[in-house]
Design an enzyme around this catalytic site. Structure first.
Site, mmCIF file in Angstrom:
data_model
loop_
_atom_site.group_PDB
_atom_site.id
_atom_site.type_symbol
_atom_site.label_atom_id
_atom_site.label_comp_id
_atom_site.label_asym_id
_atom_site.label_seq_id
_atom_site.Cartn_x
_atom_site.Cartn_y
_atom_site.Cartn_z
ATOM 1 C CD GLN A 66 -21.813 -8.448 -28.858
ATOM 2 O OE1 GLN A 66 -22.327 -9.037 -29.800
ATOM 3 N NE2 GLN A 66 -22.481 -8.204 -27.738
ATOM 4 C CG HIS B 290 -40.267 -3.766 -76.008
ATOM 5 N ND1 HIS B 290 -40.006 -5.077 -76.300
ATOM 6 C CD2 HIS B 290 -40.025 -3.611 -74.670
ATOM 7 C CE1 HIS B 290 -39.617 -5.701 -75.184
ATOM 8 N NE2 HIS B 290 -39.632 -4.826 -74.184
ATOM 9 C CD GLU C 7 -23.349 -8.491 -36.321
ATOM 10 O OE1 GLU C 7 -24.502 -8.908 -36.132
ATOM 11 O OE2 GLU C 7 -22.326 -9.154 -36.028
ATOM 12 C CG HIS C 8 -22.466 -5.416 -33.289
ATOM 13 N ND1 HIS C 8 -22.122 -6.759 -33.323
ATOM 14 C CD2 HIS C 8 -23.815 -5.373 -33.253
ATOM 15 C CE1 HIS C 8 -23.227 -7.491 -33.288
ATOM 16 N NE2 HIS C 8 -24.265 -6.683 -33.256
ATOM 17 C CE1 TYR D 214 -32.996 -22.686 -36.863
ATOM 18 C CE2 TYR D 214 -31.192 -21.196 -36.363
ATOM 19 C CZ TYR D 214 -31.770 -22.448 -36.274
ATOM 20 O OH TYR D 214 -31.133 -23.463 -35.604
ATOM 21 C CG ASN E 159 -24.652 -22.737 -37.026
ATOM 22 O OD1 ASN E 159 -25.144 -22.681 -38.157
ATOM 23 N ND2 ASN E 159 -24.743 -23.816 -36.265
ATOM 24 C CG HIS F 273 -22.427 -13.735 -30.270
ATOM 25 N ND1 HIS F 273 -23.718 -14.159 -30.430
ATOM 26 C CD2 HIS F 273 -22.503 -12.456 -29.827
ATOM 27 C CE1 HIS F 273 -24.555 -13.187 -30.106
ATOM 28 N NE2 HIS F 273 -23.847 -12.146 -29.731
ATOM 29 C CD GLU G 142 -33.498 0.020 -75.309
ATOM 30 O OE1 GLU G 142 -34.395 -0.833 -75.111
ATOM 31 O OE2 GLU G 142 -33.073 0.780 -74.431
ATOM 32 C CG ASP H 256 -26.457 -8.281 -29.481
ATOM 33 O OD1 ASP H 256 -26.583 -7.890 -30.654
ATOM 34 O OD2 ASP H 256 -25.438 -8.842 -29.055
#
Length: 439
Positions: free
Chosen positions: A250, A411, A318-319, A121, A205, A253, A406, A352
């Site tokens: 920033q 098994h 994030e940054h 996207y 978004n 945005h 177990e 970016d």
């Protein structure tokens, strides 16, 4: 103790806003599930005023769009893509397939296998995110993904030509002019005209992020990329103009994009707040950036570098830009961040757009447990094993007893079958002796 000079919205406010987004996205995904292309077309018409005969661009349309892009813009796109490709190739080279003999006759290994199909996207709207084409499409292609499709919305009823140019140059196999939740749902679920993919990647978004969250499981995702977050860590040596510029750069945005400052200088904190107000008077995107700063801006004054480090890891942004006398201190010690920008010579805009690292990064504290999008996200690390007959009998002894503990008796029988086939009577005796009776 850290002193909070300015804080953003409360957790309760954020949760209430998110609940409304979730309800809307759930309804949209359900509609695409039930009605396929008809739902996608209806949402595209309603939300983007976009009603083409087909959302997918033909080869001829792509060529016409690329011809309309200025040569200098193509050169700039090519430069950016060279940087992203180079770094991604180095990252991929660091990921080796392995095969080792862990015991005599026991061979274990792993292979890095590319995901077969990916949907990327590329956001649009107010800002045509040309760079997201490099970050997702190109990186997937470097990883070896066979089919990479990409969606981007129209802008003001038009095809965003530079974005489409970048998508084509990055190597997209299919390009769709289609935006928002309807694009994510169509790629993940599939429609009459869009074959579904195995994985969704890319920023967007709040509605796009929520669509990815709700579609996860049906498809893989890179991460949940929410509103852009920027933190500046600064001491008294930092420049207030630069800090304000980098936070506002920033904040534009979106109105929910947090910007934060952690500093050991209270004087600098107040100077930066004044500088932000001054720069907002002339910033072309001040309508968005001002709201982001007013609603989501944070300023913290710390007693020491150790406390700045602690507060930064708590935010897990994030940054993170480091504007201190010794940026390497934070490179060595910070643990929770998406991407780190060390010293005044670099900044988030470089990351970016062009420098080579990926800009799809964790937000909302996800940096506590994941990094950002990179070539490795498109590769599945898949293990394999093989044994000699002797090794199979040896391992089977242990496996049989462990399975019995177990209570997985089916098994256990798998293991015992190999001991009977490949081992000795003594090995079978040991394998069938309960662990409680083992001397």
């Amino acid at each position: 103790m850290a002193k909070i000079i300015k804080s953003g919205k409360s957790l309760e406010q954020l949760q209430s806003e998110q609940a409304r987004v979730t309800a809307t996205v759930q309804d949209m995904i359900h509609e695409v599930e039930q009605r396929g292309d008809a739902a996608v077309k209806a949402y595209s018409s309603k939300l983007d005023k976009w009603e083409p005969d087909a959302f997918r661009l033909t080869g001829k349309q792509i060529e016409e769009v690329m011809q309309a892009v200025a040569p200098k813009a193509k050169e700039d796109i090519r430069f950016a893509q060279e940087q992203i490709r180079r770094f991604a190739e180095h990252q991929k080279a660091s990921m080796r397939d392995i095969e080792v003999e862990t015991l005599p006759g026991v061979i274990l290994g792993h292979r890095h296998i590319p995901v077969n199909s990916v949907g990327c996207y590329i956001p649009g709207g107010r800002y045509p995110m040309v760079a997201s084409a490099h970050m997702s499409i190109l990186t997937a292609k470097v990883a070896g993904v066979k089919r990479v499709i990409a969606c981007t919305p129209p802008i003001d009823g038009q095809i965003p030509k530079e974005t489409v140019c970048a998508m084509a140059m990055a190597g997209a196999d299919e390009i769709y002019i289609l935006g928002g939740v309807q694009a994510l749902a169509a790629m993940a679920i599939g429609t009459e005209t869009i074959e579904p993919v195995d994985m969704l990647v890319g920023p967007g978004n709040a509605y796009v992020a929520e669509a990815k969250r709700l579609l996860f499981g049906r498809v893989g995702i890179d991460l949940l990329a929410g509103p852009t977050e920027t933190l500046v860590i600064a001491d008294e040596s930092a420049d207030a103009e630069m800090i304000a510029c980098d936070i506002l750069g920033q904040a534009e945005h979106g109105p929910t994009s947090p910007g934060a400052l952690i500093t050991t200088s209270e004087a600098l904190a107040h100077e930066v707040m004044k500088e932000i107000e001054r720069q907002l008077e002339s910033l072309p995107t001040a309508d968005v950036a001002r709201q982001a700063w007013q609603d989501c801006g944070i300023v913290i004054v710390a007693d020491s570098e150790e406390e700045m480090l602690k507060e930064a890891d708590k935010l897990a942004y994030e940054h993170v830009e480091v504007l201190t006398k010794e940026p390497s201190y934070y490179l060595e010690r910070l643990t929770n961040y998406g991407a780190l920008f060390l010293g005044p010579e670099t900044n988030v805009a470089y990351g970016d757009k062009v420098i080579g690292t990926n800009h799809t990064l964790p937000t909302k504290k996800a940096a506590r447990y994941t990094g950002g999008l990179w070539v490795g996200k498109f590769l599945k690390t898949c293990t394999y094993q093989r044994c000699t007959p002797e090794a199979s009998a040896h391992v089977g002894e242990y496996a049989a007893r462990l399975c019995e503990i177990e209570r997985f008796m089916g098994h256990r029988e798998q293991a015992l079958l190999r001991v009977r086939r490949y081992g000795s009577d003594e090995q079978l005796k040991r394998a069938t002796t309960s662990s409680e009776d083992w001397g």
